[in-house]
Design an enzyme around this catalytic site. Sequence first.
Site, PDB file in Angstrom:
ATOM      1  CE  LYS A 129       3.373  -3.960   9.269  1.00 22.84           C
ATOM      2  NZ  LYS A 129       1.670  -4.528   8.502  1.00 22.84           N
ATOM      3  CD  GLN A 173       0.677  -5.394   4.638  1.00 17.67           C
ATOM      4  OE1 GLN A 173       1.507  -5.607   5.541  1.00 17.67           O
ATOM      5  NE2 GLN A 173       0.114  -3.895   5.024  1.00 17.67           N
ATOM      6  CG  ASP A 196      -0.283 -10.245  11.260  1.00 16.32           C
ATOM      7  OD1 ASP A 196       0.103  -9.010  11.213  1.00 16.32           O
ATOM      8  OD2 ASP A 196      -0.319  -9.793   9.858  1.00 16.32           O
TER       9      ASP A 196
HETATM   10  N1  LIG Z   1      -0.511  -8.711   7.412  1.00 14.18           N
HETATM   11  C1  LIG Z   1      -1.712  -7.696   7.732  1.00 14.18           C
HETATM   12  N2  LIG Z   1      -0.972  -7.337   9.065  1.00 14.18           N
HETATM   13  C2  LIG Z   1      -1.092  -6.129   9.619  1.00 14.18           C
HETATM   14  O1  LIG Z   1      -0.725  -5.127  10.754  1.00 14.18           O
HETATM   15  C3  LIG Z   1      -1.651  -4.977   8.530  1.00 14.18           C
HETATM   16  C4  LIG Z   1      -2.071  -5.473   6.673  1.00 14.18           C
HETATM   17  N3  LIG Z   1      -1.469  -7.248   6.742  1.00 14.18           N
HETATM   18  N4  LIG Z   1      -2.420  -4.307   6.005  1.00 14.18           N
HETATM   19  C5  LIG Z   1      -2.977  -2.950   6.140  1.00 14.18           C
HETATM   20  C6  LIG Z   1      -2.814  -2.854   7.760  1.00 14.18           C
HETATM   21  C7  LIG Z   1      -2.925  -1.155   8.301  1.00 14.18           C
HETATM   22  N5  LIG Z   1      -1.615  -1.773   9.036  1.00 14.18           N
HETATM   23  C8  LIG Z   1      -0.623  -0.470   8.967  1.00 14.18           C
HETATM   24  C9  LIG Z   1       0.322  -0.335   9.748  1.00 14.18           C
HETATM   25  C10 LIG Z   1       0.980   0.887   9.978  1.00 14.18           C
HETATM   26  C11 LIG Z   1       0.299   2.156   9.810  1.00 14.18           C
HETATM   27  C12 LIG Z   1       1.051   3.062  10.358  1.00 14.18           C
HETATM   28  O2  LIG Z   1       2.331   3.043  11.199  1.00 14.18           O
HETATM   29  N6  LIG Z   1       0.356   4.336   9.898  1.00 14.18           N
HETATM   30  C13 LIG Z   1       1.677   5.290   9.974  1.00 14.18           C
HETATM   31  C14 LIG Z   1       1.628   6.710   9.088  1.00 14.18           C
HETATM   32  C15 LIG Z   1       1.665   6.339   7.712  1.00 14.18           C
HETATM   33  C16 LIG Z   1       2.061   6.557   6.814  1.00 14.18           C
HETATM   34  O3  LIG Z   1       2.542   8.372   7.056  1.00 14.18           O
HETATM   35  O4  LIG Z   1       2.513   6.193   5.649  1.00 14.18           O
HETATM   36  C17 LIG Z   1       0.416   7.024  11.708  1.00 14.18           C
HETATM   37  O5  LIG Z   1      -0.735   6.100  11.580  1.00 14.18           O
HETATM   38  O6  LIG Z   1       1.032   7.372  12.054  1.00 14.18           O
HETATM   39  C18 LIG Z   1      -0.865   1.991   9.645  1.00 14.18           C
HETATM   40  C19 LIG Z   1      -1.405   1.057   9.109  1.00 14.18           C
HETATM   41  C20 LIG Z   1      -1.369  -2.525   9.245  1.00 14.18           C
HETATM   42  N7  LIG Z   1      -1.541  -3.769   8.343  1.00 14.18           N
END
Ligand SMILES: Nc1nc(=O)c2c([nH]1)NC[C@@H]1CN(c3ccc(C(=O)N[C@@H](CCC(=O)O)C(=O)O)cc3)C=[N+]21
Length: 369
Positions: A129, A173, A196
Amino acid sequence: MMMMMHNGSRNLWKKMCLKPRILYLYSTNSLSTTLLNNSLRILGPDLPEIWIPNPSSPSRPPITHRSPFIFNHQEQTAAVIDGKMMADEIRSEIANEVSRMKNEIGKVPGLAVVLVGERKDSQIYVRKKIAACEEVGIMSLMTELPEDCTENEVLDAVSSYNVDPAVHGILVQLPLPQHMNEEKILNDVSLEKDVDGFHPVNMGNLAMTGRDPLFIPCTPKGCIELLLRSNVEIMGKKVVVIGRSNIAGLPTSLLLQRHHATVSVVHAFTKNPEKITREADIVISAAGVANLVRGHWLKPGAIVIDVGTNPVEDPDSESGYTLTGDVCYEEAIKVASAITPVPGGVGPMTIAMLLSNTLDSAKRAYRFT
Ligand SMILES: Nc1nc(=O)c2c([nH]1)NC[C@@H]1CN(c3ccc(C(=O)N[C@@H](CCC(=O)O)C(=O)O)cc3)C=[N+]21
């Protein structure tokens, strides 16, 4: 929420799921053309009564719900919806808007992140992020607190960002450590900075007809953007959402209803979830269970959005795990007409929507249009 599969069952999956031929949807649009595009076409807080599909993408053929008769179950039939490429495009649009803001009023949007504890996955997401903010010119701040800190320390961090005029978005988070009262902390985030969309007032307004939340949660908004940018019609379609978490399943089901879909929510206590899911034109899975949704759960020609990012043990990978979706991809691509991959689907869109919400918030604060 997250499930590690044992070695034996993973090998079984490898045997059952052959490597797919990948056919990418949304790979025709180059970044350079979008750099010229000044105005953002992201679904804003003003939800349209009836969505008119994005006119800016004539090169993309609409995804139609194909007839089951043309399906050959031995082969891939699904187009892959490239969330990473869409997110790249959106980020470049946001970067343009940020620089326009900087040039015209000398201000940039600011995002503050509060990270508590040492969870590896949270650290990775937060790092992504912050890097995304940097890329588009959004100023970012971060408070890192140890796992055993007090709730008051978290509340203090939130309060100081609430009154900081350079901060337009605050993200705590999740998940927070067990001993903390998540509700109390989320309630404390200023409504105007709740990028969020997890504040109960924003969530409540999302649920109520005729009310406009200041922010729409990033993952649901990313899912809808993926559908709209792929020219998938939502209005009147049967959509099954698998999972009902506060951060994904629940707000996704609410947002889909605002887009006039007929929504069913399938969860851990649902009887015969396969049968209900098989009736859906669009399936959005946010269960947090690796490979839960099998090929036979899907109606031929269904559109599948996989929200799951489940770490599955993998000794061959550097990190010790690989990210796996909720959907058995190798089975689903033979049945669905379009599908999002993991990684490279919803995840990057979630981050792009966070940037979009932060930009919207700063525009609102400075009355910049
Ligand atoms: N307050 C809060 N806001 C959130 O938005 C929030 C949170 N807490 N807690 C956890 C979840 C999960 N989440 C993700 C964001 C990006 C990827 C992401 O970019 N994933 C990549 C791969 C990541 C990697 O390579 O490890 C993909 O799917 O291509 C995944 C999961 C946001 N969350």
